[in-house]
Design an enzyme around this catalytic site. Sequence first.
Site, PDB file in Angstrom:
ATOM      1  CB  SER A 113      -0.945  -0.045   1.303  1.00  0.00           C
ATOM      2  OG  SER A 113      -1.808   0.923   1.184  1.00  0.00           O
ATOM      3  CG  HIS A 114       0.524   3.516   3.550  1.00  0.00           C
ATOM      4  ND1 HIS A 114      -0.362   2.517   3.760  1.00  0.00           N
ATOM      5  CD2 HIS A 114       1.215   3.843   4.873  1.00  0.00           C
ATOM      6  CE1 HIS A 114      -0.116   2.131   4.878  1.00  0.00           C
ATOM      7  NE2 HIS A 114       0.900   2.964   5.429  1.00  0.00           N
ATOM      8  CG  ASP A 277      -2.979   4.047  -1.417  1.00  0.00           C
ATOM      9  OD1 ASP A 277      -3.538   3.826  -2.277  1.00  0.00           O
ATOM     10  OD2 ASP A 277      -2.682   3.060  -0.251  1.00  0.00           O
ATOM     11  CG  ASP A 279      -3.127  -0.482  -2.000  1.00  0.00           C
ATOM     12  OD1 ASP A 279      -2.847   0.645  -1.773  1.00  0.00           O
ATOM     13  OD2 ASP A 279      -3.733  -1.279  -1.459  1.00  0.00           O
ATOM     14  CG  ASP A 281      -6.262   1.002  -0.587  1.00  0.00           C
ATOM     15  OD1 ASP A 281      -5.310   1.567  -0.670  1.00  0.00           O
ATOM     16  OD2 ASP A 281      -5.997   0.036   0.094  1.00  0.00           O
ATOM     17  NE  ARG A 282      -3.740   4.527   3.069  1.00  0.00           N
ATOM     18  CZ  ARG A 282      -3.182   4.562   4.342  1.00  0.00           C
ATOM     19  NH1 ARG A 282      -2.635   5.601   4.554  1.00  0.00           N
ATOM     20  NH2 ARG A 282      -2.872   3.632   5.078  1.00  0.00           N
ATOM     21  CE  LYS A 376      -7.418   2.261   2.394  1.00  0.00           C
ATOM     22  NZ  LYS A 376      -7.038   0.994   3.445  1.00  0.00           N
TER      23      LYS A 376
HETATM   24  C1  VG1 Z   1      -3.346   2.021   8.276  1.00  0.00           C
HETATM   25  C2  VG1 Z   1      -4.530   2.943   8.645  1.00  0.00           C
HETATM   26  C3  VG1 Z   1      -5.859   2.325   8.428  1.00  0.00           C
HETATM   27  C4  VG1 Z   1      -5.776   1.384   7.106  1.00  0.00           C
HETATM   28  C5  VG1 Z   1      -4.458   0.845   7.050  1.00  0.00           C
HETATM   29  C6  VG1 Z   1      -4.540   0.173   5.445  1.00  0.00           C
HETATM   30  O1  VG1 Z   1      -3.235   1.121   9.334  1.00  0.00           O
HETATM   31  O2  VG1 Z   1      -4.240   3.737   9.779  1.00  0.00           O
HETATM   32  O3  VG1 Z   1      -6.812   3.092   8.613  1.00  0.00           O
HETATM   33  O4  VG1 Z   1      -7.041   0.763   7.048  1.00  0.00           O
HETATM   34  O5  VG1 Z   1      -3.274   1.475   7.039  1.00  0.00           O
HETATM   35  O6  VG1 Z   1      -4.421   1.094   4.598  1.00  0.00           O
HETATM   36  P1  VG1 Z   1      -2.437   1.330  10.560  1.00  0.00           P
HETATM   37  O7  VG1 Z   1      -2.662  -0.089  11.136  1.00  0.00           O
HETATM   38  O8  VG1 Z   1      -1.081   1.536  10.024  1.00  0.00           O
HETATM   39  O9  VG1 Z   1      -2.752   2.564  11.367  1.00  0.00           O
HETATM   40  V1  VG1 Z   1      -3.697   0.747   3.286  1.00  0.00           V
HETATM   41  O10 VG1 Z   1      -4.136   1.883   2.141  1.00  0.00           O
HETATM   42  O11 VG1 Z   1      -2.106   0.644   3.695  1.00  0.00           O
HETATM   43  O12 VG1 Z   1      -3.945  -1.046   2.510  1.00  0.00           O
HETATM   44 CO    CO Z   2      -3.497   1.367   0.131  1.00  0.00          CO
END
Ligand code: VG1
Ligand code: CO
Length: 543
Positions: A113-114, A277, A279, A281-282, A376
Amino acid sequence: MNIGIVATTPFNDQKPGTSGLRKKVTVFQSPNYLENFVQAVFDTISAPPGSTLVLGGDGRYYNREAIQTILRMAAANGFAKVLVGQGGILSTPAASCVIRKYGTCGGLILSASHNPGGPDGDFGIKYNTGNGGPAPEKITDAIYARSRTLTGYRIVDAPDVALDRVGSSALGDMTVEVIDPVADYAELMESLFDFAALRELIAGGFRLCFDAMHAVTGPYAIEILERRLGAPAGTVINGVPLPDFGGGHPDPNLTYADQLVAIMYAEDAPDFGAASDGDGDRNMILGRHFFVNPSDSLAVIAANATLAPGYVHGIAGIARSMPTSAAADRVAEKLGVPCYETPTGWKFFGNLMDAGRVTLCGEESFGTGSSHVREKDGLWAVLFWLNILAKRRLPVEEIVHRHWAEFGRNVYSRHDYEALPIEIANGIMAQVRSRFAGLPGQRCGDYRVKFCDDFIYTDPIDGSVSTGQGLRVGFEDGSRIVFRLSGTGTEGATLRLYLEAFEADPARQKVDAQQALSGLIAIADELSQLKQRTGRERPTVIT
Ligand code: VG1
Ligand code: CO
């Protein structure tokens, strides 16, 4: 075709976090590491013979190698077919869309992801179930348990499958079907939003900029915004996905999407800006010289939902993660629909959407989505905003200001302290917990404490209970402070501090959030000894 069983020694560190298993690329490259986890997934889900699997990722470093390994393992584990995105690419929401559309027994999404990519960056893998959503805790717990006892995995001995052209090929008894990663998703978006109105808006001179951050949304945004909606070439910046995201941090926030922020705060800024981001989804939404807080974005979308054709009959309900502000709750109340508060992570929304209890879901971490998929969805949120703007014909800032005037403003901010030593982060959490017993009823600055707890969630559909989901200090006037440890980082610990206050008076709503929250920030520091324990003067990222 030779199906071999490769003997392994089990791993003990494959517990999926907030969103799947995330580790450094080098960890995934170590012998049998990826294979062990994939076999644990296959053993856990025990898909019936003849099943189809979806496979794709955000294109980050190691994506292609991992896909080839997983294809060989899927063939050895009895899958009849794998639908894989061309070039190994599928954004997370597109993977969810494909799983649902073709009724597969789920899919494997390769993404961190990010988190940054490249040889020294992060890699990740996540199993999504047949509803298209991230596997719930009872499945991820079972996968973890299996990953610790495995002593071998199944794999066929075969050459690499060609992934760059759409079409079918055979791998042993299994069919590999390479699909266009964008087509099904783009078709779904056209069914939800008024593309004619969007085309008209853009043709009328409305200017926008989308920053794909060299991550997976590039091809999706170019197809939808530039080709289908007629935005000029160049509307999508950083549109070519790169294995290391061009060295950047593919997280659409004010710190890491700095190029877009500079464009949107320049003298000749466009009307609308957005970023996604790694992948896809953000989403981050910006107006001219204006930032839309993600919690507000969910509330604005909810309040304006019927402007989009896919939601014209209204919404069944809203769900938001606990740390997300209560702005959406106020809209739900006005609409007379339920609002659910879940732990952080999209997997907690799945049951509510499957049961038809909610239509819209959101998280403060730039995540917004709906029951059109079970993830998302970054571009979906962008299109929703464009649809609202096309109908209301007001600047982004004005839409948000009017929203606050009508519903009140939940002034909100998140402070992230990244890469802390784990003991320090745990110490801060323990310190906050140690204060809980004495706090209720006490005055802290201008606030009086109403309750403190460690958030526990009971799923209203299947009754499963999730504990330890964040330390909350709630005040009499509805203001809140929340402390939580991230479950997605791969370096030390990341501590998140969430701050929320309510402002009903329109005359006092257009203030700087950090200023308005300064009292709560001071209380949070006093409760947690944050500065003293971290030795840091300020957070790594402020949203
Ligand atoms: C973070 C965000 C959470 C989100 C998760 C996955 O998790 O706070 O809201 O669902 O990333 O997003 P954490 O445990 O680091 O707070 V993604 O776009 O990385 O799949
Ligand atoms: Co993501």
